[in-house]
Design a protein around this motif. Structure first.
Motif, PDB file in Angstrom:
ATOM      1  N   UNK A   1      30.113  -5.914   4.322  1.00 29.54           N
ATOM      2  CA  UNK A   1      29.919  -6.437   2.967  1.00 29.54           C
ATOM      3  C   UNK A   1      28.657  -5.854   2.320  1.00 29.54           C
ATOM      4  N   UNK A   2      28.622  -4.526   2.224  1.00 29.53           N
ATOM      5  CA  UNK A   2      27.476  -3.820   1.662  1.00 29.53           C
ATOM      6  C   UNK A   2      27.907  -3.029   0.438  1.00 29.53           C
ATOM      7  N   UNK A   3      27.009  -2.961  -0.538  1.00 31.92           N
ATOM      8  CA  UNK A   3      27.259  -2.146  -1.718  1.00 31.92           C
ATOM      9  C   UNK A   3      26.033  -1.266  -1.948  1.00 31.92           C
ATOM     10  N   UNK A   4      26.290  -0.007  -2.258  1.00 29.74           N
ATOM     11  CA  UNK A   4      25.246   0.961  -2.563  1.00 29.74           C
ATOM     12  C   UNK A   4      25.211   1.146  -4.072  1.00 29.74           C
ATOM     13  N   UNK A   5      24.033   1.005  -4.655  1.00 31.85           N
ATOM     14  CA  UNK A   5      23.825   1.246  -6.074  1.00 31.85           C
ATOM     15  C   UNK A   5      22.956   2.486  -6.210  1.00 31.85           C
ATOM     16  N   UNK A   6      23.373   3.430  -7.033  1.00 27.66           N
ATOM     17  CA  UNK A   6      22.634   4.667  -7.244  1.00 27.66           C
ATOM     18  C   UNK A   6      22.369   4.809  -8.731  1.00 27.66           C
ATOM     19  N   UNK A   7      21.152   5.209  -9.068  1.00 28.04           N
ATOM     20  CA  UNK A   7      20.809   5.392 -10.469  1.00 28.04           C
ATOM     21  C   UNK A   7      19.610   6.294 -10.626  1.00 28.04           C
TER      22      UNK A   7
ATOM     23  N   UNK B   1      18.160   4.390  -5.060  1.00 30.79           N
ATOM     24  CA  UNK B   1      19.321   3.873  -4.338  1.00 30.79           C
ATOM     25  C   UNK B   1      18.915   2.562  -3.679  1.00 30.79           C
ATOM     26  N   UNK B   2      19.794   1.575  -3.761  1.00 23.59           N
ATOM     27  CA  UNK B   2      19.594   0.308  -3.065  1.00 23.59           C
ATOM     28  C   UNK B   2      20.898  -0.081  -2.411  1.00 23.59           C
ATOM     29  N   UNK B   3      20.793  -0.632  -1.204  1.00 28.95           N
ATOM     30  CA  UNK B   3      21.947  -1.182  -0.508  1.00 28.95           C
ATOM     31  C   UNK B   3      21.755  -2.691  -0.454  1.00 28.95           C
TER      32      UNK B   3
ATOM     33  N   UNK C   1      16.282   0.578   0.479  1.00 27.00           N
ATOM     34  CA  UNK C   1      15.930   1.045  -0.862  1.00 27.00           C
ATOM     35  C   UNK C   1      15.247   2.399  -0.755  1.00 27.00           C
ATOM     36  N   UNK C   2      15.590   3.292  -1.665  1.00 26.45           N
ATOM     37  CA  UNK C   2      15.022   4.632  -1.703  1.00 26.45           C
ATOM     38  C   UNK C   2      14.658   4.937  -3.147  1.00 26.45           C
ATOM     39  N   UNK C   3      13.477   5.546  -3.349  1.00 27.91           N
ATOM     40  CA  UNK C   3      13.092   6.073  -4.656  1.00 27.91           C
ATOM     41  C   UNK C   3      12.664   7.517  -4.443  1.00 27.91           C
ATOM     42  N   UNK C   4      13.213   8.420  -5.216  1.00 27.87           N
ATOM     43  CA  UNK C   4      12.887   9.848  -5.117  1.00 27.87           C
ATOM     44  C   UNK C   4      12.163  10.242  -6.381  1.00 27.87           C
TER      45      UNK C   4
END
Length: 194
Positions: free
Chosen positions: A142-148, A156-158, A169-172
Protein backbone atom coordinates in the motif's frame (compact mmCIF):
# COMPACT_ATOMS: atom_id res chain seq x y z
CA UNK A 1 -11.56 9.91 -24.24
CA UNK A 2 -13.03 6.46 -23.89
CA UNK A 3 -11.79 3.12 -22.55
CA UNK A 4 -12.73 -0.47 -23.41
CA UNK A 5 -12.62 -3.26 -20.83
CA UNK A 6 -12.57 -6.97 -21.65
CA UNK A 7 -10.47 -8.62 -18.88
CA UNK A 8 -13.46 -9.77 -16.83
CA UNK A 9 -14.82 -13.07 -18.20
CA UNK A 10 -18.00 -12.64 -20.24
CA UNK A 11 -17.92 -8.86 -19.93
CA UNK A 12 -17.10 -6.11 -22.44
CA UNK A 13 -17.52 -2.55 -21.19
CA UNK A 14 -17.03 0.89 -22.74
CA UNK A 15 -16.43 3.89 -20.46
CA UNK A 16 -16.61 7.47 -21.74
CA UNK A 17 -17.10 11.09 -20.81
CA UNK A 18 -20.20 12.27 -22.70
CA UNK A 19 -19.04 15.52 -24.40
CA UNK A 20 -22.44 17.23 -24.21
CA UNK A 21 -23.45 16.47 -20.62
CA UNK A 22 -19.93 15.87 -19.18
CA UNK A 23 -21.42 12.86 -17.41
CA UNK A 24 -19.60 9.56 -17.17
CA UNK A 25 -21.22 6.77 -19.22
CA UNK A 26 -20.71 2.99 -18.99
CA UNK A 27 -21.99 0.74 -21.76
CA UNK A 28 -22.33 -3.03 -22.06
CA UNK A 29 -20.27 -3.75 -25.19
CA UNK A 30 -22.18 -6.94 -25.95
CA UNK A 31 -25.80 -5.77 -25.63
CA UNK A 32 -25.21 -2.07 -26.38
CA UNK A 33 -27.22 -1.10 -23.28
CA UNK A 34 -26.18 1.67 -20.94
CA UNK A 35 -25.27 0.69 -17.37
CA UNK A 36 -26.31 3.32 -14.84
CA UNK A 37 -23.55 4.70 -12.59
CA UNK A 38 -25.54 5.84 -9.57
CA UNK A 39 -24.22 8.77 -7.52
CA UNK A 40 -25.73 11.79 -5.78
CA UNK A 41 -25.84 15.00 -7.81
CA UNK A 42 -24.97 15.67 -11.43
CA UNK A 43 -21.57 17.32 -11.20
CA UNK A 44 -19.54 16.98 -14.39
CA UNK A 45 -16.70 14.46 -14.46
CA UNK A 46 -13.25 16.03 -14.48
CA UNK A 47 -11.68 15.81 -17.92
CA UNK A 48 -9.51 12.68 -18.12
CA UNK A 49 -10.02 11.81 -14.43
CA UNK A 50 -11.73 8.43 -14.90
CA UNK A 51 -10.66 4.88 -15.73
CA UNK A 52 -11.18 1.18 -15.19
CA UNK A 53 -9.20 -0.39 -12.34
CA UNK A 54 -6.25 -2.58 -13.44
CA UNK A 55 -8.40 -5.71 -12.89
CA UNK A 56 -11.27 -3.95 -14.73
CA UNK A 57 -13.66 -4.97 -11.93
CA UNK A 58 -14.19 -1.32 -11.00
CA UNK A 59 -14.73 2.08 -12.60
CA UNK A 60 -13.51 5.18 -10.76
CA UNK A 61 -13.76 8.92 -11.38
CA UNK A 62 -13.24 12.37 -9.90
CA UNK A 63 -15.89 15.06 -10.40
CA UNK A 64 -15.86 18.87 -10.49
CA UNK A 65 -17.70 19.01 -7.15
CA UNK A 66 -14.44 17.60 -5.67
CA UNK A 67 -15.82 14.14 -5.02
CA UNK A 68 -14.62 10.70 -6.08
CA UNK A 69 -16.80 7.69 -6.91
CA UNK A 70 -16.06 4.00 -7.46
CA UNK A 71 -18.50 1.49 -9.02
CA UNK A 72 -18.64 -2.17 -9.97
CA UNK A 73 -18.01 -2.45 -13.71
CA UNK A 74 -20.34 -5.48 -13.76
CA UNK A 75 -23.57 -3.68 -12.89
CA UNK A 76 -22.68 -0.07 -12.00
CA UNK A 77 -23.49 -0.51 -8.31
CA UNK A 78 -21.67 2.06 -6.15
CA UNK A 79 -18.78 0.95 -3.95
CA UNK A 80 -18.10 4.59 -3.00
CA UNK A 81 -21.06 6.78 -4.01
CA UNK A 82 -19.40 10.20 -3.63
CA UNK A 83 -16.57 10.82 -1.16
CA UNK A 84 -15.53 14.45 -0.76
CA UNK A 85 -11.78 14.85 -1.45
CA UNK A 86 -11.68 18.65 -1.73
CA UNK A 87 -8.87 18.85 -4.31
CA UNK A 88 -8.56 20.45 -7.72
CA UNK A 89 -7.50 17.08 -9.16
CA UNK A 90 -4.96 16.78 -11.94
CA UNK A 91 -4.46 13.02 -11.56
CA UNK A 92 -6.40 10.06 -10.20
CA UNK A 93 -5.33 6.45 -9.88
CA UNK A 94 -6.23 3.15 -8.27
CA UNK A 95 -3.81 0.56 -6.87
CA UNK A 96 -3.03 -2.69 -8.70
CA UNK A 97 -5.11 -4.65 -6.17
CA UNK A 98 -7.97 -2.07 -6.41
CA UNK A 99 -7.85 -1.47 -2.64
CA UNK A 100 -6.86 2.23 -2.76
CA UNK A 101 -7.90 5.21 -4.89
CA UNK A 102 -5.79 8.38 -4.83
CA UNK A 103 -6.11 11.88 -6.26
CA UNK A 104 -3.35 14.48 -6.60
CA UNK A 105 -3.43 18.23 -7.04
CA UNK A 106 -0.44 19.90 -8.63
CA UNK A 107 -1.68 23.38 -7.67
CA UNK A 108 -2.45 22.48 -4.06
CA UNK A 109 0.68 20.27 -3.72
CA UNK A 110 -1.42 17.61 -2.04
CA UNK A 111 -2.65 14.03 -2.29
CA UNK A 112 -5.93 12.61 -0.99
CA UNK A 113 -6.74 8.88 -0.81
CA UNK A 114 -9.16 6.36 0.61
CA UNK A 115 -9.66 2.63 0.83
CA UNK A 116 -12.04 1.15 -1.75
CA UNK A 117 -14.62 -0.32 0.64
CA UNK A 118 -18.39 -0.13 0.91
CA UNK A 119 -19.82 2.32 3.37
CA UNK A 120 -18.07 5.51 4.46
CA UNK A 121 -14.32 5.04 4.02
CA UNK A 122 -12.06 7.50 5.82
CA UNK A 123 -10.49 10.03 3.47
CA UNK A 124 -6.85 10.88 4.14
CA UNK A 125 -5.06 13.99 2.86
CA UNK A 126 -1.43 15.07 2.93
CA UNK A 127 0.27 18.24 1.77
CA UNK A 128 3.60 17.19 0.23
CA UNK A 129 5.31 20.56 -0.31
CA UNK A 130 5.93 20.31 -4.07
CA UNK A 131 3.87 20.34 -7.28
CA UNK A 132 2.99 16.71 -8.06
CA UNK A 133 3.58 15.64 -11.67
CA UNK A 134 3.14 11.87 -11.41
CA UNK A 135 1.47 9.29 -9.20
CA UNK A 136 2.67 5.66 -9.09
CA UNK A 137 1.37 2.75 -7.00
CA UNK A 138 3.55 -0.08 -5.77
CA UNK A 139 2.37 -3.33 -7.43
CA UNK A 140 1.90 -5.19 -4.10
CA UNK A 141 2.24 -2.93 -1.06
CA UNK A 142 0.00 0.00 0.00
CA UNK A 143 2.62 2.52 -1.15
CA UNK A 144 2.34 5.42 -3.54
CA UNK A 145 5.23 7.32 -5.12
CA UNK A 146 4.72 11.01 -5.87
CA UNK A 147 7.16 12.70 -8.25
CA UNK A 148 7.31 16.40 -9.01
CA UNK A 149 9.50 19.36 -9.70
CA UNK A 150 9.70 23.10 -9.63
CA UNK A 151 12.09 25.32 -11.63
CA UNK A 152 15.17 24.26 -9.64
CA UNK A 153 14.53 20.96 -7.87
CA UNK A 154 13.08 17.52 -8.41
CA UNK A 155 11.22 15.70 -5.62
CA UNK A 156 9.96 12.24 -4.79
CA UNK A 157 8.04 10.99 -1.77
CA UNK A 158 6.76 7.52 -0.97
CA UNK A 159 3.69 7.41 1.26
CA UNK A 160 2.31 4.37 3.08
CA UNK A 161 -1.45 4.63 2.47
CA UNK A 162 -2.34 2.49 5.51
CA UNK A 163 -0.31 4.48 8.04
CA UNK A 164 -0.48 7.88 6.28
CA UNK A 165 3.27 8.30 6.81
CA UNK A 166 6.06 9.35 4.46
CA UNK A 167 8.44 6.37 4.27
CA UNK A 168 10.99 7.88 1.84
CA UNK A 169 11.74 11.32 0.46
CA UNK A 170 14.27 12.59 -2.08
CA UNK A 171 15.07 16.13 -3.22
CA UNK A 172 17.46 16.68 -6.14
CA UNK A 173 18.87 20.21 -6.33
CA UNK A 174 20.21 21.99 -9.40
CA UNK A 175 18.10 19.99 -11.82
CA UNK A 176 18.28 20.90 -15.50
CA UNK A 177 15.04 21.78 -17.25
CA UNK A 178 15.08 18.58 -19.34
CA UNK A 179 16.16 16.14 -16.62
CA UNK A 180 13.99 13.19 -15.64
CA UNK A 181 16.47 11.83 -13.11
CA UNK A 182 14.07 11.88 -10.13
CA UNK A 183 11.88 9.30 -11.95
CA UNK A 184 14.58 7.03 -13.36
CA UNK A 185 15.16 5.05 -10.16
CA UNK A 186 11.50 4.12 -9.74
CA UNK A 187 10.93 2.02 -12.87
CA UNK A 188 10.05 -1.04 -10.71
CA UNK A 189 6.85 0.63 -9.47
CA UNK A 190 3.73 -0.03 -11.53
CA UNK A 191 1.94 3.03 -12.84
CA UNK A 192 -1.80 3.07 -12.30
CA UNK A 193 -2.82 6.66 -12.75
CA UNK A 194 -4.78 8.77 -15.11
Amino acid sequence: PFYVSSKVAGQIRVLLDDPKSRQLRLWDGTSGKRIALRRPGRAPVQRGAFRFSPSEDFVYASFLDKTVSVWSSRDGSPIIAAAQHGLAVNQIGISADSKWVAMTSRAERAIAWLAVTKGKPKLQRMDVGFPINSLYFHPEDPLVLLVGRNDKEGFAKVINLQTAKVVAAIAQEKLSASSNRPMSGFIYLGRHSG
